[in-house]
Design a protein around this motif. Structure first.
Motif, PDB file in Angstrom:
ATOM      1  N   ASP A  56     -17.995 -43.609  17.202  1.00 45.55           N
ATOM      2  CA  ASP A  56     -19.132 -44.063  17.980  1.00 45.55           C
ATOM      3  C   ASP A  56     -20.439 -43.810  17.249  1.00 45.55           C
ATOM      4  O   ASP A  56     -20.476 -43.289  16.150  1.00 45.55           O
ATOM      5  CB  ASP A  56     -19.138 -43.432  19.372  1.00 45.55           C
ATOM      6  CG  ASP A  56     -19.336 -41.925  19.352  1.00 45.55           C
ATOM      7  OD1 ASP A  56     -19.825 -41.374  18.350  1.00 45.55           O
ATOM      8  OD2 ASP A  56     -19.011 -41.285  20.359  1.00 45.55           O
TER       9      ASP A  56
ATOM     10  N   HIS B  97     -10.256 -47.675  34.449  1.00 45.27           N
ATOM     11  CA  HIS B  97     -11.270 -48.274  33.578  1.00 45.27           C
ATOM     12  C   HIS B  97     -10.756 -49.616  33.049  1.00 45.27           C
ATOM     13  O   HIS B  97      -9.667 -50.057  33.408  1.00 45.27           O
ATOM     14  CB  HIS B  97     -11.640 -47.326  32.441  1.00 45.27           C
ATOM     15  CG  HIS B  97     -10.541 -47.092  31.450  1.00 45.27           C
ATOM     16  ND1 HIS B  97      -9.474 -46.253  31.705  1.00 45.27           N
ATOM     17  CD2 HIS B  97     -10.327 -47.600  30.215  1.00 45.27           C
ATOM     18  CE1 HIS B  97      -8.665 -46.242  30.661  1.00 45.27           C
ATOM     19  NE2 HIS B  97      -9.150 -47.064  29.742  1.00 45.27           N
TER      20      HIS B  97
ATOM     21  N   MET C  68     -11.229 -52.773  26.358  1.00 43.57           N
ATOM     22  CA  MET C  68     -11.755 -53.904  25.602  1.00 43.57           C
ATOM     23  C   MET C  68     -11.035 -53.913  24.267  1.00 43.57           C
ATOM     24  O   MET C  68     -11.167 -52.978  23.470  1.00 43.57           O
ATOM     25  CB  MET C  68     -13.261 -53.768  25.397  1.00 43.57           C
ATOM     26  CG  MET C  68     -13.890 -54.877  24.584  1.00 43.57           C
ATOM     27  SD  MET C  68     -15.659 -54.567  24.361  1.00 43.57           S
ATOM     28  CE  MET C  68     -16.317 -55.973  25.192  1.00 43.57           C
TER      29      MET C  68
ATOM     30  N   SER D 188     -11.534 -50.306  22.893  1.00 37.67           N
ATOM     31  CA  SER D 188     -12.637 -49.522  23.441  1.00 37.67           C
ATOM     32  C   SER D 188     -12.396 -49.334  24.932  1.00 37.67           C
ATOM     33  O   SER D 188     -12.251 -50.316  25.654  1.00 37.67           O
ATOM     34  CB  SER D 188     -13.965 -50.271  23.283  1.00 37.67           C
ATOM     35  OG  SER D 188     -14.276 -50.532  21.949  1.00 37.67           O
TER      36      SER D 188
ATOM     37  N   LEU E 270     -13.730 -48.963  28.487  1.00 40.54           N
ATOM     38  CA  LEU E 270     -14.985 -49.223  29.179  1.00 40.54           C
ATOM     39  C   LEU E 270     -14.951 -48.508  30.519  1.00 40.54           C
ATOM     40  O   LEU E 270     -14.156 -48.845  31.390  1.00 40.54           O
ATOM     41  CB  LEU E 270     -15.192 -50.723  29.402  1.00 40.54           C
ATOM     42  CG  LEU E 270     -15.144 -51.617  28.168  1.00 40.54           C
ATOM     43  CD1 LEU E 270     -15.382 -53.068  28.571  1.00 40.54           C
ATOM     44  CD2 LEU E 270     -16.155 -51.172  27.132  1.00 40.54           C
TER      45      LEU E 270
ATOM     46  N   ASP F 114     -19.265 -47.826  26.898  1.00 45.69           N
ATOM     47  CA  ASP F 114     -18.249 -47.923  25.849  1.00 45.69           C
ATOM     48  C   ASP F 114     -18.443 -46.743  24.896  1.00 45.69           C
ATOM     49  O   ASP F 114     -19.318 -46.780  24.028  1.00 45.69           O
ATOM     50  CB  ASP F 114     -18.404 -49.249  25.102  1.00 45.69           C
ATOM     51  CG  ASP F 114     -17.456 -49.403  23.925  1.00 45.69           C
ATOM     52  OD1 ASP F 114     -16.695 -48.458  23.630  1.00 45.69           O
ATOM     53  OD2 ASP F 114     -17.491 -50.461  23.290  1.00 45.69           O
TER      54      ASP F 114
ATOM     55  N   TYR G 115     -24.156 -56.880  26.037  1.00 47.27           N
ATOM     56  CA  TYR G 115     -23.650 -55.742  25.274  1.00 47.27           C
ATOM     57  C   TYR G 115     -24.769 -55.190  24.394  1.00 47.27           C
ATOM     58  O   TYR G 115     -25.378 -55.924  23.623  1.00 47.27           O
ATOM     59  CB  TYR G 115     -22.485 -56.224  24.412  1.00 47.27           C
ATOM     60  CG  TYR G 115     -21.790 -55.161  23.603  1.00 47.27           C
ATOM     61  CD1 TYR G 115     -20.657 -54.531  24.085  1.00 47.27           C
ATOM     62  CD2 TYR G 115     -22.257 -54.801  22.346  1.00 47.27           C
ATOM     63  CE1 TYR G 115     -20.011 -53.563  23.340  1.00 47.27           C
ATOM     64  CE2 TYR G 115     -21.619 -53.829  21.596  1.00 47.27           C
ATOM     65  CZ  TYR G 115     -20.497 -53.214  22.094  1.00 47.27           C
ATOM     66  OH  TYR G 115     -19.863 -52.253  21.359  1.00 47.27           O
TER      67      TYR G 115
END
Length: 174
Positions: A49, A112, A115, A124, A126, A136, A156
């Motif tokens: 991240d 959740h 993605m 990912s 979310l 994310d 996004y």
């Protein structure tokens, strides 16, 4: 590899620097050295991240006694399965996105939404943070799902960047 070094102009914090950041599935990192001081900032994370860059920016601001905003607090939102499932589908970004015309599939994954990025198959998670809003953690980004006359659009934005990218829900394989 050396061409990936960035130079910060002295006007940012009143001190110039050389910095480097990077990430790959399983880790992310940030390194910055200031030109006129013995102040290295080194951060590593076992997450894929943007968080080390956000944290490093805050540490530099604190070190130079400059104003800074702490990262936004992420607060979970208790979304129902039905509310999450309504966003399932394939979404396509435009040519301005990091991965030109990139696609991602959203699938329900318990509490959740997952993605799944078409490029590389990276997943990912979310996590809901509000009605139609998600966090994310894999890319340190926020998403907002917006229903309109032409279908659902995903907005996004990665924290630390001003650009909001849009992806439209398309037919599977379309």
């Amino acid at each position: 590899w050396g061409l990936g070094w960035f130079h910060r102009a002295p006007d940012a914090f009143g001190h110039g620097s050389v910095r480097f950041n990077g990430r790959s599935p399983g880790y992310s990192s940030y390194l910055e050295g200031f030109d006129d001081e013995d102040l290295p900032i080194v951060l590593v994370s076992n997450l894929y991240d943007y968080a080390p860059t956000v944290v490093a920016e805050g540490l530099a601001a604190i070190a130079w006694d400059k104003p800074h905003e702490p990262p936004a607090r992420i607060v979970p939102y208790p979304a129902t399965t039905a509310a999450l499932a309504r966003y399932e589908g394939v979404y396509q970004f435009g040519p301005d996105f990091h991965v030109r015309n990139g696609k991602a599939t959203l699938k329900l994954a318990g509490d959740h939404v997952a993605m799944i990025w078409d490029a590389g198959g990276v997943v990912s998670p979310l996590f809901p943070v509000g009605p139609g809003k998600f966090f994310d953690p894999a890319f340190w980004a926020e998403l907002e799902m917006v229903d309109g006359p032409q279908g659902t659009t995903m907005k996004y934005r990665s924290f630390g960047f001003p650009t909001v990218f849009e992806a439209r829900r398309i037919k599977d394989g379309g």
